[in-house]
Design a protein around this motif. Structure first.
Motif, PDB file in Angstrom:
ATOM      1  N   ARG A 181       0.830  -1.208   0.000  1.00 25.13           N
ATOM      2  CA  ARG A 181       0.000   0.000   0.000  1.00 25.13           C
ATOM      3  C   ARG A 181       0.864   1.258   0.000  1.00 25.13           C
ATOM      4  O   ARG A 181       0.561   2.245  -0.665  1.00 25.13           O
ATOM      5  CB  ARG A 181      -0.930   0.005   1.216  1.00 25.13           C
ATOM      6  N   GLU A 182       1.966   1.220   0.767  1.00 27.84           N
ATOM      7  CA  GLU A 182       2.850   2.382   0.820  1.00 27.84           C
ATOM      8  C   GLU A 182       3.484   2.644  -0.539  1.00 27.84           C
ATOM      9  O   GLU A 182       3.576   3.782  -0.994  1.00 27.84           O
ATOM     10  CB  GLU A 182       3.936   2.171   1.880  1.00 27.84           C
ATOM     11  N   LEU A 183       3.922   1.562  -1.199  1.00 33.11           N
ATOM     12  CA  LEU A 183       4.523   1.730  -2.512  1.00 33.11           C
ATOM     13  C   LEU A 183       3.499   2.255  -3.515  1.00 33.11           C
ATOM     14  O   LEU A 183       3.796   3.109  -4.341  1.00 33.11           O
ATOM     15  CB  LEU A 183       5.095   0.389  -2.991  1.00 33.11           C
ATOM     16  N   LYS A 184       2.277   1.718  -3.438  1.00 36.74           N
ATOM     17  CA  LYS A 184       1.212   2.152  -4.342  1.00 36.74           C
ATOM     18  C   LYS A 184       0.855   3.610  -4.093  1.00 36.74           C
ATOM     19  O   LYS A 184       0.639   4.385  -5.024  1.00 36.74           O
ATOM     20  CB  LYS A 184      -0.021   1.269  -4.157  1.00 36.74           C
ATOM     21  N   SER A 185       0.800   3.985  -2.816  1.00 38.45           N
ATOM     22  CA  SER A 185       0.483   5.363  -2.469  1.00 38.45           C
ATOM     23  C   SER A 185       1.554   6.319  -2.987  1.00 38.45           C
ATOM     24  O   SER A 185       1.252   7.386  -3.512  1.00 38.45           O
ATOM     25  CB  SER A 185       0.338   5.500  -0.948  1.00 38.45           C
ATOM     26  N   GLN A 186       2.833   5.902  -2.831  1.00 42.97           N
ATOM     27  CA  GLN A 186       3.925   6.739  -3.314  1.00 42.97           C
ATOM     28  C   GLN A 186       3.868   6.881  -4.829  1.00 42.97           C
ATOM     29  O   GLN A 186       4.060   7.960  -5.386  1.00 42.97           O
ATOM     30  CB  GLN A 186       5.273   6.122  -2.896  1.00 42.97           C
ATOM     31  N   SER A 187       3.581   5.760  -5.517  1.00 43.48           N
ATOM     32  CA  SER A 187       3.471   5.796  -6.975  1.00 43.48           C
ATOM     33  C   SER A 187       2.324   6.689  -7.405  1.00 43.48           C
ATOM     34  O   SER A 187       2.430   7.439  -8.373  1.00 43.48           O
ATOM     35  CB  SER A 187       3.262   4.377  -7.506  1.00 43.48           C
ATOM     36  N   HIS A 188       1.215   6.619  -6.652  1.00 47.74           N
ATOM     37  CA  HIS A 188       0.052   7.456  -6.948  1.00 47.74           C
ATOM     38  C   HIS A 188       0.411   8.935  -6.799  1.00 47.74           C
ATOM     39  O   HIS A 188       0.066   9.763  -7.652  1.00 47.74           O
ATOM     40  CB  HIS A 188      -1.081   7.074  -6.003  1.00 47.74           C
ATOM     41  N   THR A 189       1.119   9.280  -5.715  1.00 55.09           N
ATOM     42  CA  THR A 189       1.540  10.661  -5.490  1.00 55.09           C
ATOM     43  C   THR A 189       2.465  11.136  -6.605  1.00 55.09           C
ATOM     44  O   THR A 189       2.320  12.253  -7.109  1.00 55.09           O
ATOM     45  CB  THR A 189       2.262  10.791  -4.134  1.00 55.09           C
ATOM     46  N   ASN A 190       3.404  10.299  -6.993  1.00 53.36           N
ATOM     47  CA  ASN A 190       4.330  10.669  -8.071  1.00 53.36           C
ATOM     48  C   ASN A 190       3.591  10.935  -9.370  1.00 53.36           C
ATOM     49  O   ASN A 190       3.921  11.870 -10.109  1.00 53.36           O
ATOM     50  CB  ASN A 190       5.366   9.570  -8.277  1.00 53.36           C
ATOM     51  N   ILE A 192       0.515  11.984  -9.684  1.00 45.76           N
ATOM     52  CA  ILE A 192      -0.203  13.250  -9.544  1.00 45.76           C
ATOM     53  C   ILE A 192       0.748  14.424  -9.763  1.00 45.76           C
ATOM     54  O   ILE A 192       0.430  15.382 -10.479  1.00 45.76           O
ATOM     55  CB  ILE A 192      -0.858  13.353  -8.156  1.00 45.76           C
ATOM     56  N   VAL A 193       1.931  14.356  -9.149  1.00 51.66           N
ATOM     57  CA  VAL A 193       2.913  15.432  -9.278  1.00 51.66           C
ATOM     58  C   VAL A 193       3.327  15.611 -10.733  1.00 51.66           C
ATOM     59  O   VAL A 193       3.366  16.737 -11.254  1.00 51.66           O
ATOM     60  CB  VAL A 193       4.151  15.135  -8.404  1.00 51.66           C
ATOM     61  N   LYS A 194       3.631  14.510 -11.397  1.00 52.86           N
ATOM     62  CA  LYS A 194       4.058  14.595 -12.792  1.00 52.86           C
ATOM     63  C   LYS A 194       2.945  15.155 -13.672  1.00 52.86           C
ATOM     64  O   LYS A 194       3.201  15.931 -14.605  1.00 52.86           O
ATOM     65  CB  LYS A 194       4.498  13.219 -13.285  1.00 52.86           C
ATOM     66  N   ARG A 195       1.709  14.768 -13.379  1.00 49.20           N
ATOM     67  CA  ARG A 195       0.579  15.269 -14.163  1.00 49.20           C
ATOM     68  C   ARG A 195       0.398  16.772 -13.964  1.00 49.20           C
ATOM     69  O   ARG A 195       0.180  17.515 -14.925  1.00 49.20           O
ATOM     70  CB  ARG A 195      -0.699  14.526 -13.773  1.00 49.20           C
ATOM     71  N   LEU A 196       0.496  17.220 -12.710  1.00 49.96           N
ATOM     72  CA  LEU A 196       0.329  18.648 -12.434  1.00 49.96           C
ATOM     73  C   LEU A 196       1.456  19.466 -13.046  1.00 49.96           C
ATOM     74  O   LEU A 196       1.230  20.556 -13.583  1.00 49.96           O
ATOM     75  CB  LEU A 196       0.270  18.882 -10.919  1.00 49.96           C
ATOM     76  N   LEU A 197       2.690  18.954 -12.964  1.00 48.62           N
ATOM     77  CA  LEU A 197       3.814  19.676 -13.553  1.00 48.62           C
ATOM     78  C   LEU A 197       3.655  19.773 -15.067  1.00 48.62           C
ATOM     79  O   LEU A 197       3.939  20.813 -15.662  1.00 48.62           O
ATOM     80  CB  LEU A 197       5.125  18.970 -13.208  1.00 48.62           C
ATOM     81  N   GLU A 211      -0.192  24.716  -3.967  1.00 49.29           N
ATOM     82  CA  GLU A 211       0.383  24.605  -2.619  1.00 49.29           C
ATOM     83  C   GLU A 211       0.683  23.150  -2.277  1.00 49.29           C
ATOM     84  O   GLU A 211       1.733  22.846  -1.685  1.00 49.29           O
ATOM     85  CB  GLU A 211      -0.575  25.211  -1.593  1.00 49.29           C
ATOM     86  N   SER A 212      -0.217  22.244  -2.643  1.00 45.27           N
ATOM     87  CA  SER A 212       0.010  20.822  -2.390  1.00 45.27           C
ATOM     88  C   SER A 212       1.224  20.330  -3.174  1.00 45.27           C
ATOM     89  O   SER A 212       2.048  19.563  -2.657  1.00 45.27           O
ATOM     90  CB  SER A 212      -1.221  20.006  -2.786  1.00 45.27           C
ATOM     91  N   LEU A 213       1.338  20.784  -4.415  1.00 44.87           N
ATOM     92  CA  LEU A 213       2.453  20.387  -5.262  1.00 44.87           C
ATOM     93  C   LEU A 213       3.790  20.840  -4.676  1.00 44.87           C
ATOM     94  O   LEU A 213       4.744  20.055  -4.588  1.00 44.87           O
ATOM     95  CB  LEU A 213       2.256  20.970  -6.664  1.00 44.87           C
ATOM     96  N   ILE A 214       3.859  22.095  -4.262  1.00 45.96           N
ATOM     97  CA  ILE A 214       5.100  22.622  -3.685  1.00 45.96           C
ATOM     98  C   ILE A 214       5.454  21.874  -2.408  1.00 45.96           C
ATOM     99  O   ILE A 214       6.621  21.532  -2.166  1.00 45.96           O
ATOM    100  CB  ILE A 214       4.964  24.134  -3.400  1.00 45.96           C
ATOM    101  N   LEU A 224      11.128  16.453  -8.218  1.00 44.97           N
ATOM    102  CA  LEU A 224      11.098  17.684  -9.007  1.00 44.97           C
ATOM    103  C   LEU A 224      12.104  17.613 -10.148  1.00 44.97           C
ATOM    104  O   LEU A 224      11.777  17.888 -11.299  1.00 44.97           O
ATOM    105  CB  LEU A 224      11.401  18.884  -8.108  1.00 44.97           C
ATOM    106  N   THR A 225      13.332  17.244  -9.832  1.00 54.30           N
ATOM    107  CA  THR A 225      14.386  17.235 -10.856  1.00 54.30           C
ATOM    108  C   THR A 225      14.128  16.211 -11.950  1.00 54.30           C
ATOM    109  O   THR A 225      14.590  16.378 -13.078  1.00 54.30           O
ATOM    110  CB  THR A 225      15.755  16.954 -10.210  1.00 54.30           C
ATOM    111  N   SER A 226      13.379  15.165 -11.634  1.00 57.44           N
ATOM    112  CA  SER A 226      13.109  14.133 -12.634  1.00 57.44           C
ATOM    113  C   SER A 226      11.829  14.392 -13.424  1.00 57.44           C
ATOM    114  O   SER A 226      11.570  13.709 -14.411  1.00 57.44           O
ATOM    115  CB  SER A 226      13.001  12.758 -11.959  1.00 57.44           C
ATOM    116  N   SER A 227      11.043  15.379 -13.014  1.00 59.21           N
ATOM    117  CA  SER A 227       9.729  15.586 -13.635  1.00 59.21           C
ATOM    118  C   SER A 227       9.563  16.929 -14.331  1.00 59.21           C
ATOM    119  O   SER A 227       8.759  17.047 -15.258  1.00 59.21           O
ATOM    120  CB  SER A 227       8.620  15.446 -12.574  1.00 59.21           C
ATOM    121  N   VAL A 228      10.281  17.958 -13.894  1.00 57.39           N
ATOM    122  CA  VAL A 228      10.051  19.297 -14.431  1.00 57.39           C
ATOM    123  C   VAL A 228      10.602  19.429 -15.847  1.00 57.39           C
ATOM    124  O   VAL A 228      11.597  18.794 -16.212  1.00 57.39           O
ATOM    125  CB  VAL A 228      10.708  20.359 -13.507  1.00 57.39           C
TER     126      VAL A 228
END
Length: 412
Positions: A181-190, A192-197, A211-214, A224-228
């Motif tokens: 679940r932790e790995l899935k949650s982390q993947s889910h967060t990643n 979301i971040v990549k999509r927003l960026l 604000e959530s993204l920052i 950040l460095t791998s997605s921006v």
């Protein structure tokens, strides 16, 4: 049951989706108290509309029906937009259900089938985080382009959110479930971040999402460095579409291993207003006693390495009328060129006025700008200041300690 006023607003196919939702919320005497009850009434209305006689009506009533579906769905989203990610919307299960049912078309009329398509299209935009693209459209306009605007959504990413809302039962526990679940949650967060960026360079991101993204990126700079999109186009577009977010991301990037790359990139950004505002925030020292992360990241020697090429590049781009290419219209008249000269001069004056730079160090770049555009009042003022400096140096006089101030500098 919805009031006549709200029902009439939801039937409006001529006002934008955002305006209809805003008017509905404004009609509530206590939005915080009434929002959920109104949303439940809207949900009941949406369920009943497909069984209504209007579903077979191709007249004005049919247009009103489509408007109610589109405006109703948008209102369900808008009432809880302040919570940020769609995962926090209490009607997520409804959106997911509408999307999953989009292919069920048996034994329904053409009009009703059209309703399902339009309804599924708008919730697909909610689920993919692309609502900014439709908020200014009317219900009629959205319905006309619904098929082309529909998005494919990976529904598995909402399983955890639906479990947390109590809609789905949690999976059976086993020794590796917590780690999984932790790995899935982390993947889910990643994701979301990549999509927003990725979307931040083309569409406006809500303040809550920004604000959530920052917050997430501050705790994981490697993400950040791998997605921006660290390119002139990417950074400039972000500063134009999401200026506050763009400035915050630049500040974070300057604290990563990409610091040198970012400083070099800044030299080639076009001298447009959002870019100059961002550089102003980076270069001007903070007020006494006030912390300013971005300003503290730019050292004096880095200012020189950044500003000398930036001012030269900016002057050349204005002379060749290519300012803002790919981000806004290329300069196509004298007024536009004059406006960009004024912005660049005001930017320089702001740096001089606050003591961020000394005129003597940048006298050649400033002289090149002011000579080329001496007919612009702001450039002429800078030109006269430069001439005074040169004359004092030639006569062996002391260098002046300050430069003229103009109140127009405060626009930056």
């Amino acid at each position: 049951m919805l009031s006549d006023e709200i029902s009439a607003l939801l039937s409006d196919s001529e006002r934008s989706l955002s305006e209809v939702a805003t008017r509905v919320i404004a009609s509530l005497s206590d939005p915080d108290e009434q929002a959920f009850y109104v949303a439940c009434d809207v949900l009941f209305m949406l369920e009943e509309l497909h069984r209504s006689d209007l579903a077979n009506d191709k007249s004005i009533a049919g247009i009103r029906l489509i408007a109610k579906v589109v405006n109703g769905e948008y209102l369900l989203y808008k009432l809880y937009e302040q919570y940020g990610l769609i995962d926090m919307n209490p009607f997520l299960a409804h959106f997911v259900d509408v999307y999953n049912q989009r292919k069920i078309r048996e034994n329904v009329s053409n009009t009703s089938s059209r309703l399902y398509n339009v309804q599924a299209s708008i919730v697909s935009l909610f689920l993919s985080g692309e609502t900014a693209t439709i908020r200014l459209l009317t219900a009629a306009q959205f319905a006309e382009h619904a098929d082309s605007m529909a998005r494919d959504v990976d529904m598995s990413r909402f399983v955890d959110a639906l479990v947390n809302q109590g809609v789905l039962d949690p999976p059976e526990s086993h020794p590796s479930s917590i780690e999984s679940r932790e790995l899935k949650s982390q993947s889910h967060t990643n994701d979301i971040v990549k999509r927003l960026l990725a979307s931040s360079v083309t569409e406006e991101i809500s303040e809550t999402d920004a604000e959530s993204l920052i917050s997430i990126l501050e705790s994981d700079l490697s993400l950040l460095t791998s997605s921006v999109d660290l390119s002139v186009n990417g950074i400039t577009s972000m500063l134009h579409v999401n200026p506050v977010l763009g400035r915050s991301l630049i500040a974070l990037l300057l604290s990563t291993i990409l610091r040198t790359d970012v400083l070099q990139l800044l030299q080639y950004l076009p001298p447009t207003l959002p870019v100059l505002e961002a550089l102003n925030h980076l270069l001007i020292p903070p007020p006494s006693g006030e912390q300013h992360v971005a300003a503290s990241l730019i050292r004096d020697e880095e200012k020189s390495a950044l500003l000398h090429p930036f001012l030269s590049n900016a002057t050349r781009s204005i002379e060749s009328k290519t300012v803002g290419k790919d981000f806004e219209n290329v300069i196509d008249d004298a007024h536009g060129q004059t406006r960009h000269v004024q912005l660049l001069c005001l930017f320089i004056q702001s740096l001089l006025r606050t003591g961020a730079i000394m005129l003597e160090e940048y006298i050649y770049e400033i002289q090149a700008l002011t000579i080329s555009f001496v007919y612009v009042p702001e450039a002429r003022e800078l030109f006269q200041t430069v001439q005074g400096i040169l004359q004092q140096h030639a006569s062996g006089g002391p260098a002046p300690q300050s430069t003229p101030q103009r109140t127009r500098v405060q626009v930056l």
